[in-house]
Design an enzyme around this catalytic site. Structure first.
Site, short mmCIF file in Angstrom:
data_model
loop_
_atom_site.label_atom_id
_atom_site.label_comp_id
_atom_site.label_asym_id
_atom_site.label_seq_id
_atom_site.Cartn_x
_atom_site.Cartn_y
_atom_site.Cartn_z
N ARG A 192 0.87 -1.18 0.00
CA ARG A 192 0.00 0.00 0.00
C ARG A 192 0.91 1.23 0.00
O ARG A 192 2.12 1.12 0.13
CB ARG A 192 -1.02 0.00 1.14
N GLY A 193 0.26 2.40 -0.12
CA GLY A 193 1.06 3.61 -0.30
C GLY A 193 1.18 3.87 -1.81
O GLY A 193 1.44 2.94 -2.59
N GLN A 196 -2.26 2.84 9.91
CA GLN A 196 -0.95 2.80 9.24
C GLN A 196 0.10 3.60 10.01
O GLN A 196 1.30 3.31 9.91
CB GLN A 196 -1.06 3.36 7.82
N ASP A 225 -1.72 10.76 -2.19
CA ASP A 225 -2.09 9.74 -3.18
C ASP A 225 -2.33 10.35 -4.55
O ASP A 225 -2.22 9.68 -5.57
CB ASP A 225 -3.33 8.98 -2.69
N ASN A 247 -5.03 12.79 0.30
CA ASN A 247 -4.23 11.86 1.12
C ASN A 247 -5.16 11.12 2.07
O ASN A 247 -6.38 11.32 2.07
CB ASN A 247 -3.14 12.64 1.86
#
Ligand code: MRU
Length: 355
Positions: free
Chosen positions: A51-52, A200, A241, A251
């Site tokens: 992810r990210g 996260q 993002d 984000n």
């Protein structure tokens, strides 16, 4: 990133496969998973083993390589790209990487595509690492400038979600300036938003800062405004993002509230992003597709029980429903600067970088 005295990227190719660090197992278990099919890559992205934004871009690139090994016709390639893009809608790096792979591969004879894809994917991964290194240097200058007033002062930086090494191929975006400053001997301390619902911050950012020896404190998501009011935050640095060409920053959900508090308190708010995170097609954040994830991510919380086993427990009444928008948009007017590999830009100046 060094883990157990060994350097790791978050993703890397192996013999006709791709290895990745399974982020759903952190911070308690460091597990490397090998994926060999397009379906497994899509699963890893959707279920957030990777992810990210930059990392799911690299994963998509390697996914294209895996996906065209048996057929690399134009039609097969288009289908692979579509499957990857359908996994998560918000981080533009994913579609950017998949489309770049498609474009480059179409310029290669069909018979050569399967092997060329590995090279093209590797280039995307390597570029990400280089971009993050440059972001780190530009961002470090901001921290150093703050510290120059008093060399003994600890600079307190608040971050949201995980935009570190784990969110990229290596190096991180929002955490890159922090690592660079820490390595240069500047005193930094990081306020780590836990980042509900998937935590996260608490699970990933705290873990990687600890691996690197960076002083940090995990805080409840709601604590940031209070700390800002009490002069305990010198700057906010987050990842993104997707950033629009007018500088709106999309984000992880909750970023907007941090930006509002920072604006109200005169705390500088930066987004650190490699240029593939900028969507030149989109002007306004309102036009970004915000991923809605499973409401169970809000209804349940998981962690390690005292006996070491993973536990998942429900935290809302059985009668209640939950809603889980995964991202929000911070309007450009609340953003002090965007730290890219090409330098730091005021949102209104971002277009000077444009294509
Ligand atoms: O849902 P996630 O964990 O993929 O969301 C990640 C973020 O919101 C990050 O802040 C963003 O991708 C920047 S990563 C360098």
């Amino acid at each position: 990133m060094r883990i157990h005295d060994q350097h790791f990227r978050t993703i890397w190719p192996t013999q006709n496969a791709v290895s990745l660090i399974d982020q759903t197992r952190l911070p308690f278990e460091f597990v490397i998973v090998s994926v060999t099919t397009l379906a497994e890559v899509c699963h890893a992205i959707r279920h957030m083993q990777v992810r990210g934004a930059p990392l799911i871009g690299a994963a998509a690139a390697y996914g294209v390589a895996l996906g065209i090994q048996s057929s690399a016709t134009e039609t097969a390639l288009a289908a692979v790209v579509q499957q990857l893009i359908a996994t998560r809608p918000t981080a533009v790096n994913l579609a950017w990487a998949a489309h770049r792979m498609q474009q480059q591969l179409l310029a290669v004879p069909e018979a050569a595509r399967a092997s060329a894809a590995w090279l093209f994917a590797q280039a995307i991964a390597d570029e990400d690492v280089a971009q993050n290194l440059a972001i780190g240097q530009h961002g470090k200058a901001l921290i150093a400038a703050k510290a120059s007033v008093d060399a003994q002062q600890t600079i307190n930086i608040l971050t949201h979600c995980n935009a570190g090494w784990l969110a990229t191929v290596d190096g991180g975006t929002a955490l890159a300036p922090i690592y660079a400053a820490h390595d240069a001997g500047l005193k930094v301390h990081v306020w780590v938003d836990e980042t509900r619902p998937r935590n996260q911050g608490a699970s990933l950012t705290a873990w990687e800062l600890a691996q690197h020896g960076v002083p940090h404190t995990v805080i409840a998501d709601n604590a940031g405004g209070h700390l800002m009011q009490h002069g305990q935050v010198d700057m906010v640095i987050v990842g993104a993002d997707r950033v629009t060409r007018e500088g709106d920053v999309c984000n992880k959900i909750g970023t907007y509230l941090k930006a509002l508090a920072a604006y109200d308190q005169g705390v500088p708010f930066y987004a650190a992003v490699p240029t593939p995170t900028i969507d030149w097609q989109v002007a306004r954040g309102a036009d970004i597709d915000i991923e809605m994830r499973d409401a169970d991510e809000v209804a349940y919380i998981s962690g390690q029980a005292p006996d070491g086993r993973w536990q998942r427990v429900r935290i809302i009444p059985h009668e209640s429903t939950a809603l889980n928008p995964a991202f929000d948009v911070t309007p450009a007017r609340l953003v002090t600067g965007i730290i890219t590999e090409c330098g730091i830009f005021a949102p209104a100046q971002l277009h000077t970088l444009g294509q």
